[in-house]
Design a protein around this motif. Sequence first.
Motif, PDB file in Angstrom:
ATOM      1  N   TYR A 166      -1.711  -2.181  -4.090  1.00 28.98           N
ATOM      2  CA  TYR A 166      -1.055  -3.064  -5.059  1.00 28.98           C
ATOM      3  C   TYR A 166      -1.588  -4.474  -4.809  1.00 28.98           C
ATOM      4  CZ  TYR A 166       2.127   0.784  -5.960  1.00 28.98           C
ATOM      5  OH  TYR A 166       2.660   2.010  -6.309  1.00 28.98           O
ATOM      6  N   GLY A 208      -1.950   8.042  -0.730  1.00 30.02           N
ATOM      7  CA  GLY A 208      -2.056   9.066  -1.759  1.00 30.02           C
ATOM      8  C   GLY A 208      -2.500  10.376  -1.126  1.00 30.02           C
ATOM      9  N   THR A 264      -6.578   8.970   0.152  1.00 29.98           N
ATOM     10  CA  THR A 264      -6.633   7.878  -0.808  1.00 29.98           C
ATOM     11  C   THR A 264      -5.494   6.911  -0.536  1.00 29.98           C
ATOM     12  OG1 THR A 264      -5.324   9.085  -2.451  1.00 29.98           O
ATOM     13  CG2 THR A 264      -7.741   9.258  -2.618  1.00 29.98           C
ATOM     14  N   TYR A 303      -3.188   3.830  -2.608  1.00 31.24           N
ATOM     15  CA  TYR A 303      -2.854   2.983  -3.744  1.00 31.24           C
ATOM     16  C   TYR A 303      -2.669   1.573  -3.196  1.00 31.24           C
ATOM     17  CZ  TYR A 303      -2.089   7.198  -6.472  1.00 31.24           C
ATOM     18  OH  TYR A 303      -2.261   8.384  -7.128  1.00 31.24           O
ATOM     19  N   VAL A 317      -5.624   1.945 -11.609  1.00 32.27           N
ATOM     20  CA  VAL A 317      -4.930   3.157 -12.018  1.00 32.27           C
ATOM     21  C   VAL A 317      -3.479   2.814 -12.380  1.00 32.27           C
ATOM     22  CG1 VAL A 317      -6.386   4.659 -10.600  1.00 32.27           C
ATOM     23  CG2 VAL A 317      -4.273   3.723  -9.635  1.00 32.27           C
ATOM     24  N   ASP A 318      -2.799   3.775 -12.966  1.00 29.26           N
ATOM     25  CA  ASP A 318      -1.380   3.619 -13.245  1.00 29.26           C
ATOM     26  C   ASP A 318      -0.613   3.620 -11.914  1.00 29.26           C
ATOM     27  OD1 ASP A 318      -1.746   3.584 -16.000  1.00 29.26           O
ATOM     28  OD2 ASP A 318      -1.519   5.767 -16.158  1.00 29.26           O
ATOM     29  N   ASP A 319       0.480   2.889 -11.880  1.00 23.02           N
ATOM     30  CA  ASP A 319       1.337   2.833 -10.699  1.00 23.02           C
ATOM     31  C   ASP A 319       1.997   4.196 -10.503  1.00 23.02           C
ATOM     32  OD1 ASP A 319       3.290   2.391  -8.774  1.00 23.02           O
ATOM     33  OD2 ASP A 319       4.013   0.528  -9.688  1.00 23.02           O
ATOM     34  N   PRO A 320       1.745   4.861  -9.349  1.00 23.20           N
ATOM     35  CA  PRO A 320       2.331   6.180  -9.136  1.00 23.20           C
ATOM     36  C   PRO A 320       3.866   6.133  -8.987  1.00 23.20           C
ATOM     37  CG  PRO A 320       1.329   5.399  -7.122  1.00 23.20           C
ATOM     38  CD  PRO A 320       0.968   4.411  -8.200  1.00 23.20           C
ATOM     39  N   VAL A 356      -2.900  -2.059  -9.806  1.00 16.84           N
ATOM     40  CA  VAL A 356      -2.846  -1.056  -8.738  1.00 16.84           C
ATOM     41  C   VAL A 356      -4.226  -0.412  -8.717  1.00 16.84           C
ATOM     42  CG1 VAL A 356      -1.761   1.056  -7.890  1.00 16.84           C
ATOM     43  CG2 VAL A 356      -0.390  -0.642  -9.131  1.00 16.84           C
ATOM     44  N   ARG A 357      -4.856  -0.426  -7.566  1.00 15.96           N
ATOM     45  CA  ARG A 357      -6.191   0.151  -7.441  1.00 15.96           C
ATOM     46  C   ARG A 357      -6.113   1.370  -6.509  1.00 15.96           C
ATOM     47  NH1 ARG A 357      -7.021  -5.124  -8.688  1.00 15.96           N
ATOM     48  NH2 ARG A 357      -8.840  -5.590  -9.956  1.00 15.96           N
ATOM     49  N   LEU A 358      -6.923   2.379  -6.803  1.00 10.32           N
ATOM     50  CA  LEU A 358      -6.945   3.592  -5.993  1.00 10.32           C
ATOM     51  C   LEU A 358      -8.200   3.603  -5.141  1.00 10.32           C
ATOM     52  CD1 LEU A 358      -5.564   6.243  -5.263  1.00 10.32           C
ATOM     53  CD2 LEU A 358      -6.837   7.327  -7.126  1.00 10.32           C
ATOM     54  N   VAL A 411       0.844  -1.196   0.000  1.00  6.56           N
ATOM     55  CA  VAL A 411       0.000   0.000   0.000  1.00  6.56           C
ATOM     56  C   VAL A 411       0.880   1.247   0.000  1.00  6.56           C
ATOM     57  CG1 VAL A 411      -2.016  -1.022   1.120  1.00  6.56           C
ATOM     58  CG2 VAL A 411      -0.205  -0.059   2.531  1.00  6.56           C
TER      59      VAL A 411
END
Length: 100
Positions: free
Chosen positions: A23, A15, A19, A21, A92-95, A29-31, A12
Motif C-alpha cells: 500500500y 499474498g 507475493t 500487497y 492492483v485492486d485492494d484485496p 496498491v501494488r503487487l 503491507v
Amino acid sequence: METTMLPAIVQVLPGDDFTVYAYCNDGAVRLLDAKPLLELGGIFESLKDPAFFRERLTVMNDTVAWDIKGNRDETCCIDLDPCVIFRTAPIVDDPLENVI
C-alpha cells in the motif's frame, strides 16, 4: 515551486505464493512478486521459508521489509527500494476492499 512526493510504502499484506500487497503513499496498491528475490540467495535466503516470509513481513524504512531478528531494528532488516516497487510492481485492486 513544485514539490515531488518521495515513494513510500505505508502498509503491507502478504499474498499467496511469495507475493506482497504494498500500500503506497500515492494511494495505489501494488503487487510485488518476490519469487525472483528468492532465486538470488544470499540475504534473501531466509525469505524462502514461507512462515518467515509471512510473519516477518513489515514496513520499515518506508518500504517493504522483513524484520530479521523480530525486534524492529531498522538496521537489521531486508528492505527493498521503494522506487523499484513503484516502477516495477503493477497496480492492483485492494484485496481488503470487499472484506467484511
